[in-house]
Scaffold this active site. Structure first.
Site, PDB file in Angstrom:
ATOM      1  N   TYR A 138       5.550  12.294 -12.562  1.00 37.30           N
ATOM      2  CA  TYR A 138       6.408  11.947 -11.424  1.00 37.30           C
ATOM      3  C   TYR A 138       7.878  12.220 -11.715  1.00 37.30           C
ATOM      4  O   TYR A 138       8.764  11.583 -11.166  1.00 37.30           O
ATOM      5  CB  TYR A 138       6.251  10.466 -11.063  1.00 37.30           C
ATOM      6  CG  TYR A 138       4.936  10.101 -10.415  1.00 37.30           C
ATOM      7  CD1 TYR A 138       3.881  11.006 -10.366  1.00 37.30           C
ATOM      8  CD2 TYR A 138       4.748   8.862  -9.836  1.00 37.30           C
ATOM      9  CE1 TYR A 138       2.676  10.668  -9.787  1.00 37.30           C
ATOM     10  CE2 TYR A 138       3.551   8.510  -9.245  1.00 37.30           C
ATOM     11  CZ  TYR A 138       2.516   9.427  -9.226  1.00 37.30           C
ATOM     12  OH  TYR A 138       1.323   9.085  -8.643  1.00 37.30           O
ATOM     13  N   LYS A 188      -6.628  11.928 -20.765  1.00 37.01           N
ATOM     14  CA  LYS A 188      -7.459  12.973 -20.154  1.00 37.01           C
ATOM     15  C   LYS A 188      -7.269  14.204 -21.041  1.00 37.01           C
ATOM     16  O   LYS A 188      -7.015  15.311 -20.564  1.00 37.01           O
ATOM     17  CB  LYS A 188      -7.007  13.232 -18.705  1.00 37.01           C
ATOM     18  CG  LYS A 188      -7.914  14.132 -17.901  1.00 37.01           C
ATOM     19  CD  LYS A 188      -9.315  13.572 -17.654  1.00 37.01           C
ATOM     20  CE  LYS A 188     -10.229  14.692 -17.178  1.00 37.01           C
ATOM     21  NZ  LYS A 188     -11.644  14.258 -17.106  1.00 37.01           N
ATOM     22  N   ASP A 221     -10.961   9.104 -15.884  1.00 36.99           N
ATOM     23  CA  ASP A 221     -12.068   9.043 -14.917  1.00 36.99           C
ATOM     24  C   ASP A 221     -13.094   7.992 -15.348  1.00 36.99           C
ATOM     25  O   ASP A 221     -13.548   7.171 -14.545  1.00 36.99           O
ATOM     26  CB  ASP A 221     -12.713  10.428 -14.719  1.00 36.99           C
ATOM     27  CG  ASP A 221     -12.915  11.211 -16.008  1.00 36.99           C
ATOM     28  OD1 ASP A 221     -12.523  10.716 -17.090  1.00 36.99           O
ATOM     29  OD2 ASP A 221     -13.468  12.330 -15.948  1.00 36.99           O
ATOM     30  N   ASP A 245      -0.556   4.780 -11.629  1.00 39.56           N
ATOM     31  CA  ASP A 245      -0.426   4.594 -10.179  1.00 39.56           C
ATOM     32  C   ASP A 245      -1.807   4.443  -9.541  1.00 39.56           C
ATOM     33  O   ASP A 245      -2.068   3.518  -8.776  1.00 39.56           O
ATOM     34  CB  ASP A 245       0.319   5.807  -9.589  1.00 39.56           C
ATOM     35  CG  ASP A 245       0.567   5.653  -8.096  1.00 39.56           C
ATOM     36  OD1 ASP A 245       0.641   4.507  -7.615  1.00 39.56           O
ATOM     37  OD2 ASP A 245       0.693   6.692  -7.417  1.00 39.56           O
ATOM     38  N   ASP A 249      -3.877   0.833  -8.033  1.00 35.56           N
ATOM     39  CA  ASP A 249      -4.366   0.623  -6.664  1.00 35.56           C
ATOM     40  C   ASP A 249      -5.829   0.186  -6.700  1.00 35.56           C
ATOM     41  O   ASP A 249      -6.251  -0.683  -5.929  1.00 35.56           O
ATOM     42  CB  ASP A 249      -4.210   1.890  -5.808  1.00 35.56           C
ATOM     43  CG  ASP A 249      -3.023   1.774  -4.847  1.00 35.56           C
ATOM     44  OD1 ASP A 249      -1.992   1.215  -5.261  1.00 35.56           O
ATOM     45  OD2 ASP A 249      -3.133   2.233  -3.685  1.00 35.56           O
TER      46      ASP A 249
HETATM   47  C1  IPM Z   1       3.759   2.731  -6.248  1.00 33.08           C
HETATM   48  C2  IPM Z   1       3.883   3.709  -5.132  1.00 33.08           C
HETATM   49  C3  IPM Z   1       4.916   4.741  -5.507  1.00 33.08           C
HETATM   50  C4  IPM Z   1       4.503   5.362  -6.808  1.00 33.08           C
HETATM   51  C5  IPM Z   1       5.113   5.828  -4.459  1.00 33.08           C
HETATM   52  C6  IPM Z   1       5.429   5.223  -3.137  1.00 33.08           C
HETATM   53  C7  IPM Z   1       6.116   6.855  -4.900  1.00 33.08           C
HETATM   54  O1  IPM Z   1       2.662   4.274  -4.862  1.00 33.08           O
HETATM   55  O2  IPM Z   1       4.731   2.013  -6.528  1.00 33.08           O
HETATM   56  O3  IPM Z   1       2.703   2.670  -6.879  1.00 33.08           O
HETATM   57  O4  IPM Z   1       3.612   6.188  -6.848  1.00 33.08           O
HETATM   58  O5  IPM Z   1       5.069   5.000  -7.814  1.00 33.08           O
HETATM   59 MN    MN Z   2       1.025   3.448  -5.982  1.00 36.85          MN
END
Ligand code: IPM
Ligand code: MN
Length: 354
Positions: A138, A188, A221, A245, A249
């Protein structure tokens, strides 16, 4: 009594609705412990602000935030401004500019909340994610060439530095020492033969300073599958920016709702302010109705207090969160009908002592 100065950026969508609830909880925690007061400076930087000013924040934005004790953020992103513009205009420059190289994301299933995994309860789901937050995939390095042509090319480069991997690894090993002394590293290195082979090497090198912590590397994975099939085998996980990231989630989903998980963007050396936010986004479709779950923002508030050394106050918020998770009221994402402010008020009420 101390007064903490918070820079508050409610941002977009439901961010604007959950941040006031978090501030209520922070203030209440200060009152009940008698340990501190909260002073806020509000920054309206957001997609709305962008449409008016042509930028997500003023060019001296970071300077205005620099002296805050901490930054408290809602969410960024709204239809009308492309996500890569809003995020690269506000959230990512703060993370990078203030060298917030650790993104700390606890995943825990609270008692009373039904997670999506059959037969898995709070005892099975308690994982601390340490996501690298300033480099990796990123870093924003790359470009597009021959735009719009049939032979168009896009390049996006991941960037991994020894210093960058070392410092996040060290942070993760330290956290592992405070818990089960087990660290899982997301790699990975079978396919990513430069960056992830390097990642593995540096993590293992740092691990030599922590012989008491058991280090296990998993391909990302397989690690994702393990989070679902055997989450109880994971305690602290260190991961690169992209992997962290995605995994967090999934972690949020394991908590029963993305309305719950919170994250801390930390500059552990405290050279710059750290930033605290719910992991969820601005949820434009749910915005404006007063029904968003404020629990993630309130949890982020507890992490903020923890960072400031207000351990008792942080614990008070967490206990109240757990209490309301168990007994309600609940917002729609958790199967309830309560409004954002009702849940916030219930958490504040649960913090009262006697
Ligand atoms: C998070 C979000 C951000 C990230 C995005 C919105 C850039 O998904 O804080 O996890 O990927 O860091
Ligand atoms: Mn995120």
């Amino acid at each position: 009594m101390k007064t903490y100065r918070l820079a508050v950026i409610p941002g977009d969508g439901v961010g604007k609705e959950v941040v006031p609830e978090g501030l209520k909880a922070l203030r209440r925690a200060g009152e009940v412990t008698g340990a501190f007061g909260i002073e806020t400076a509000d920054y309206p930087w957001s997609c709305e602000w962008y449409l008016e000013h042509g930028e997500m924040m003023p060019s001296d934005g970071l300077d205005r935030l620099r002296d805050a004790d901490a930054i408290y953020l809602g969410a960024v992103g709204f239809p009308g401004v492309p996500d890569h513009v809003s995020l690269w205009g506000l959230l990512l420059p703060i993370r990078q500019g203030f060298d917030q190289y650790v993104n700390l994301r606890p995943v825990a299933l609270f008692e009373g909340i039904e997670g999506p995994l059959r037969d898995r309860g709070p005892a099975d789901i308690d994982i601390l994610f340490v996501r690298e937050n300033t480099e990796g995939e990123y870093v924003g390095l790359g470009g597009r060439f021959r735009v719009g042509q049939p032979e168009e090319v896009a390049v996006q480069t991941g960037l991994f530095t020894r210093r960058g991997v070392e410092r996040v690894a060290r942070y993760a090993f330290e956290r592992a020492r405070e818990r089960r002394r087990e660290l899982a590293s997301a790699t990975k290195s079978n396919a990513l033969n430069f960056s992830m082979v390097f990642w593995d090497e540096v993590i293992a090198e740092v691990g030599r300073d922590y012989p008491d912590v058991e280090l296990t590397s998993y391909h990302v994975d397989a690690l994702a599958a393990r989070m679902v099939t055997a989450p109880g085998t994971l305690d602290v996980v260190v991961a690169s920016n992209l992997f962290g990231d995605i995994l967090t989630d999934l972690g949020g989903a394991l908590q029963g709702s993305l309305g719950l998980p919170a994250g801390a963007n930390l500059n552990p050396e405290r050279r710059y302010p750290s930033m605290f936010e719910p992991i969820h986004g601005s949820a434009p479709r749910r915005a404006g109705q007063g029904v968003a779950n404020p629990m993630a923002a309130i949890w982020a508030g507890a992490m903020l207090l923890e960072h400031l050394g207000e351990t008792e106050a942080a614990g008070l918020i967490m206990a109240a969160l757990r209490h309301v998770a168990k007994h309600g009221p609940r917002t729609k994402d958790l199967g309830g009908t309560a409004r954002t402010a009702e849940v916030g008020d219930a958490i504040v009420a649960a913090m009262g002592r006697g």
